[in-house]
Design a protein around this motif. Structure first.
Motif, PDB file in Angstrom:
ATOM      1  N   ASN A  63       9.314  -2.996  -7.518  1.00  0.00           N
ATOM      2  CA  ASN A  63       8.636  -1.914  -6.782  1.00  0.00           C
ATOM      3  C   ASN A  63       8.741  -2.093  -5.257  1.00  0.00           C
ATOM      4  O   ASN A  63       9.064  -3.172  -4.767  1.00  0.00           O
ATOM      5  CB  ASN A  63       7.174  -1.824  -7.204  1.00  0.00           C
ATOM      6  CG  ASN A  63       6.446  -3.124  -6.991  1.00  0.00           C
ATOM      7  OD1 ASN A  63       6.901  -4.160  -7.415  1.00  0.00           O
ATOM      8  ND2 ASN A  63       5.330  -3.060  -6.315  1.00  0.00           N
ATOM      9  N   ILE A  64       8.456  -1.019  -4.550  1.00  0.00           N
ATOM     10  CA  ILE A  64       8.633  -1.048  -3.087  1.00  0.00           C
ATOM     11  C   ILE A  64       7.708  -2.082  -2.435  1.00  0.00           C
ATOM     12  O   ILE A  64       8.109  -2.788  -1.503  1.00  0.00           O
ATOM     13  CB  ILE A  64       8.416   0.352  -2.480  1.00  0.00           C
ATOM     14  CG1 ILE A  64       9.527   1.286  -2.963  1.00  0.00           C
ATOM     15  CG2 ILE A  64       8.386   0.286  -0.950  1.00  0.00           C
ATOM     16  CD1 ILE A  64       9.611   2.605  -2.254  1.00  0.00           C
ATOM     17  N   GLY A  65       6.488  -2.180  -2.961  1.00  0.00           N
ATOM     18  CA  GLY A  65       5.557  -3.184  -2.420  1.00  0.00           C
ATOM     19  C   GLY A  65       6.217  -4.555  -2.413  1.00  0.00           C
ATOM     20  O   GLY A  65       6.143  -5.307  -1.431  1.00  0.00           O
ATOM     21  N   THR A 137       7.532   5.542   7.374  1.00  0.00           N
ATOM     22  CA  THR A 137       7.245   6.260   6.124  1.00  0.00           C
ATOM     23  C   THR A 137       7.337   7.743   6.469  1.00  0.00           C
ATOM     24  O   THR A 137       6.349   8.358   6.866  1.00  0.00           O
ATOM     25  CB  THR A 137       5.810   5.928   5.637  1.00  0.00           C
ATOM     26  OG1 THR A 137       5.632   4.521   5.714  1.00  0.00           O
ATOM     27  CG2 THR A 137       5.585   6.381   4.215  1.00  0.00           C
ATOM     28  N   ASN A 142       1.448   6.937   4.834  1.00  0.00           N
ATOM     29  CA  ASN A 142       0.203   6.346   4.361  1.00  0.00           C
ATOM     30  C   ASN A 142      -0.303   5.449   5.477  1.00  0.00           C
ATOM     31  O   ASN A 142       0.426   4.547   5.876  1.00  0.00           O
ATOM     32  CB  ASN A 142       0.518   5.518   3.093  1.00  0.00           C
ATOM     33  CG  ASN A 142      -0.716   4.961   2.434  1.00  0.00           C
ATOM     34  OD1 ASN A 142      -1.797   5.064   2.973  1.00  0.00           O
ATOM     35  ND2 ASN A 142      -0.530   4.348   1.268  1.00  0.00           N
ATOM     36  N   LYS A 200       5.157   7.159  -7.600  1.00  0.00           N
ATOM     37  CA  LYS A 200       4.306   8.293  -7.210  1.00  0.00           C
ATOM     38  C   LYS A 200       4.737   9.577  -7.904  1.00  0.00           C
ATOM     39  O   LYS A 200       4.307  10.668  -7.522  1.00  0.00           O
ATOM     40  CB  LYS A 200       4.354   8.506  -5.687  1.00  0.00           C
ATOM     41  CG  LYS A 200       4.036   7.273  -4.884  1.00  0.00           C
ATOM     42  CD  LYS A 200       2.651   6.765  -5.136  1.00  0.00           C
ATOM     43  CE  LYS A 200       2.385   5.492  -4.354  1.00  0.00           C
ATOM     44  NZ  LYS A 200       1.581   4.532  -5.067  1.00  0.00           N
ATOM     45  N   TRP A 287      -2.072  11.675  -1.506  1.00  0.00           N
ATOM     46  CA  TRP A 287      -3.474  11.289  -1.572  1.00  0.00           C
ATOM     47  C   TRP A 287      -4.315  12.419  -1.012  1.00  0.00           C
ATOM     48  O   TRP A 287      -3.819  13.267  -0.281  1.00  0.00           O
ATOM     49  CB  TRP A 287      -3.719  10.016  -0.762  1.00  0.00           C
ATOM     50  CG  TRP A 287      -2.839   8.886  -1.163  1.00  0.00           C
ATOM     51  CD1 TRP A 287      -1.696   8.487  -0.540  1.00  0.00           C
ATOM     52  CD2 TRP A 287      -2.998   8.027  -2.288  1.00  0.00           C
ATOM     53  NE1 TRP A 287      -1.144   7.429  -1.204  1.00  0.00           N
ATOM     54  CE2 TRP A 287      -1.918   7.121  -2.285  1.00  0.00           C
ATOM     55  CE3 TRP A 287      -3.958   7.920  -3.292  1.00  0.00           C
ATOM     56  CZ2 TRP A 287      -1.764   6.129  -3.242  1.00  0.00           C
ATOM     57  CZ3 TRP A 287      -3.808   6.933  -4.250  1.00  0.00           C
ATOM     58  CH2 TRP A 287      -2.717   6.056  -4.226  1.00  0.00           C
TER      59      TRP A 287
HETATM   60  C1  LIG Z   1       3.885   3.926   1.989  1.00  0.00           C
HETATM   61  C2  LIG Z   1       3.846   3.219   0.688  1.00  0.00           C
HETATM   62  N1  LIG Z   1       4.831   2.359   0.384  1.00  0.00           N
HETATM   63  C3  LIG Z   1       4.837   1.705  -0.791  1.00  0.00           C
HETATM   64  C4  LIG Z   1       3.827   1.884  -1.716  1.00  0.00           C
HETATM   65  C5  LIG Z   1       3.859   1.111  -2.989  1.00  0.00           C
HETATM   66  O1  LIG Z   1       4.988   1.429  -3.731  1.00  0.00           O
HETATM   67  P1  LIG Z   1       5.249   0.718  -5.129  1.00  0.00           P
HETATM   68  O2  LIG Z   1       4.297   1.327  -6.114  1.00  0.00           O
HETATM   69  O3  LIG Z   1       6.687   1.007  -5.463  1.00  0.00           O
HETATM   70  O4  LIG Z   1       4.991  -0.726  -4.888  1.00  0.00           O
HETATM   71  C6  LIG Z   1       2.772   2.771  -1.442  1.00  0.00           C
HETATM   72  C7  LIG Z   1       1.665   2.957  -2.382  1.00  0.00           C
HETATM   73  O5  LIG Z   1       0.602   3.452  -2.124  1.00  0.00           O
HETATM   74  C8  LIG Z   1       2.793   3.458  -0.213  1.00  0.00           C
HETATM   75  O6  LIG Z   1       1.829   4.327   0.114  1.00  0.00           O
END
Ligand SMILES: Cc1ncc(COP(=O)(O)O)c(C=O)c1O
Length: 355
Positions: A63-65, A137, A142, A200, A287
């Motif tokens: 995941n991106i996180g 972003t 966010n 998302k 959101w």
């Molecule tokens: C700007 C942004 N990047 C990444 C994420 C997380 O992405 P992922 O679910 O792929 O880890 C979020 C989740 O809220 C987000 O708002």
């Protein structure tokens, strides 16, 4: 437990549950199988974004996180400078503070149409000898919900050509809610890397993302070579999803359902919490961001009280701009509208008591 702090998307098409596991993809570690999956993903992205990406421009990963975590903790060269939006996605600062406090990072103010370009230009002029990474972003930023205007995106693209030491890391997690192409494709720019994910649009928590970038991009190569962050289960699921369904119809359909649910949730917030909150991104967004009408309310206490009632508003769901008194709170749209309304009523009662 009612979680208002992460996306509560409806699980995709029920028929996917009946698909027989494809052992090949579950055993994803072999080169041959990962190649099949990559080809399927490439087809899906090329169909959806109407482009012609090559395999060498795609890295499929967790995941991106997690990708942001890897980039920040391991792949930024020493003495480089990371520029982030102010405010930025809360995880980014948490990551820097917890695992990479020596990282050199600076803020760029975010305005309704994107970062302050003058500020960016000044930083570029002052740091010509450093490798600079700009994390943006562009769609539904966010925590503000803002979307960059085309003019600012064009300018950022131009600047990365004028300053070869500038790399743009574009977190496009919300792209499937917009009818646009990823920045790397839009500008065909080797200094941009676009991060796309399905969390998302399919369901929150899915461990999957795609990095699309020029084949020689060092960051995406580092991520690809690092392995170990792939969830074979989620990737198996996605492989089945993209090969069994029409990706265009599916994503458009899911966005439509999401928008309807969000509109109803907004109405419920307005019905019950109008006295306490103003919704700041009613028309557009992922959101639902609300400004508290009374900035004296202790939001930390509010979160604690709600938790005692099993209603969870998580990290990142509250934000503040530095040097401003205003306080904001964020809700996710909730699939079960009765449960959502129940939670909203409890929030109202809690705020009544705190007032
Ligand atoms: C700007 C942004 N990047 C990444 C994420 C997380 O992405 P992922 O679910 O792929 O880890 C979020 C989740 O809220 C987000 O708002």
């Amino acid at each position: 437990m009612i979680n208002l702090g992460s996306s509560q998307l409806k699980y995709p098409n029920d028929s996917i549950i009946n698909i027989q596991p494809n052992q090949k993809i579950l055993e994803y570690c072999s080169f041959e199988d990962s190649f099949i999956y990559k080809k399927n993903m490439l087809n899906a992205l090329n169909t959806y974004f109407k482009c012609e990406l090559h395999t060498s421009e795609l890295v499929i990963t967790g995941n991106i996180g997690l990708v942001l975590r890897m980039i920040i903790s391991s792949f930024l060269p020493p003495n480089s400078l990371l520029l982030v939006e102010n405010p930025t996605y809360y995880n980014v600062v948490t990551l820097i503070k917890s695992i990479k406090h020596e990282l050199n990072y600076e803020y760029l103010n975010i305005q309704k149409d994107g970062i302050d370009i003058d500020q960016l230009e000044t930083k570029l002029l002052n740091n010509k000898n450093k490798q600079i990474y700009l994390l943006i972003t562009p769609y539904y930023h966010n925590p503000t919900g803002y979307t960059y205007c085309d003019h600012k995106l064009d300018k950022i693209n131009e600047l990365s050509k004028i300053y070869p030491n500038l790399t743009i890391i574009s977190d496009e997690i919300y792209i499937y809610h917009h009818d646009v192409k990823p920045l790397y494709i839009k500008y065909n720019n080797k200094n941009i890397i676009s991060l796309l994910g399905f969390s998302k649009i399919l369901f929150g928590g899915i461990r999957h993302s795609c990095i699309i970038s020029h084949k020689d991009n060092i960051i995406s190569n580092e991520v690809e070579n690092s392995n170990g962050i792939i969830s074979s289960h989620d990737h198996y699921f996605i492989n089945e999803y993209i090969t069994n369904f029409n990706i265009n119809d599916e994503l458009v359909y899911r966005k439509k359902i999401f928008d309807i649910t969000r509109t109803i949730c907004i109405q419920k917030i307005k019905n019950h919490l109008n006295e306490y909150l103003t919704i700041i991104n009613e028309e557009k967004g992922y959101w639902i961001w609300c400004k508290l009408k009374n900035h004296n309310i202790n939001t930390t206490k509010l979160v604690d009280y709600l938790q005692q009632k099993n209603i969870f508003i998580l990290n990142g769901d509250l934000f503040f701009f530095e040097k401003q008194k205003d306080k904001y709170i964020r809700f996710s749209s909730y699939n079960d509208l009765n449960i959502f309304e129940y939670a909203i009523k409890i929030i109202k009662k809690t705020l009544d008591k705190m007032n």
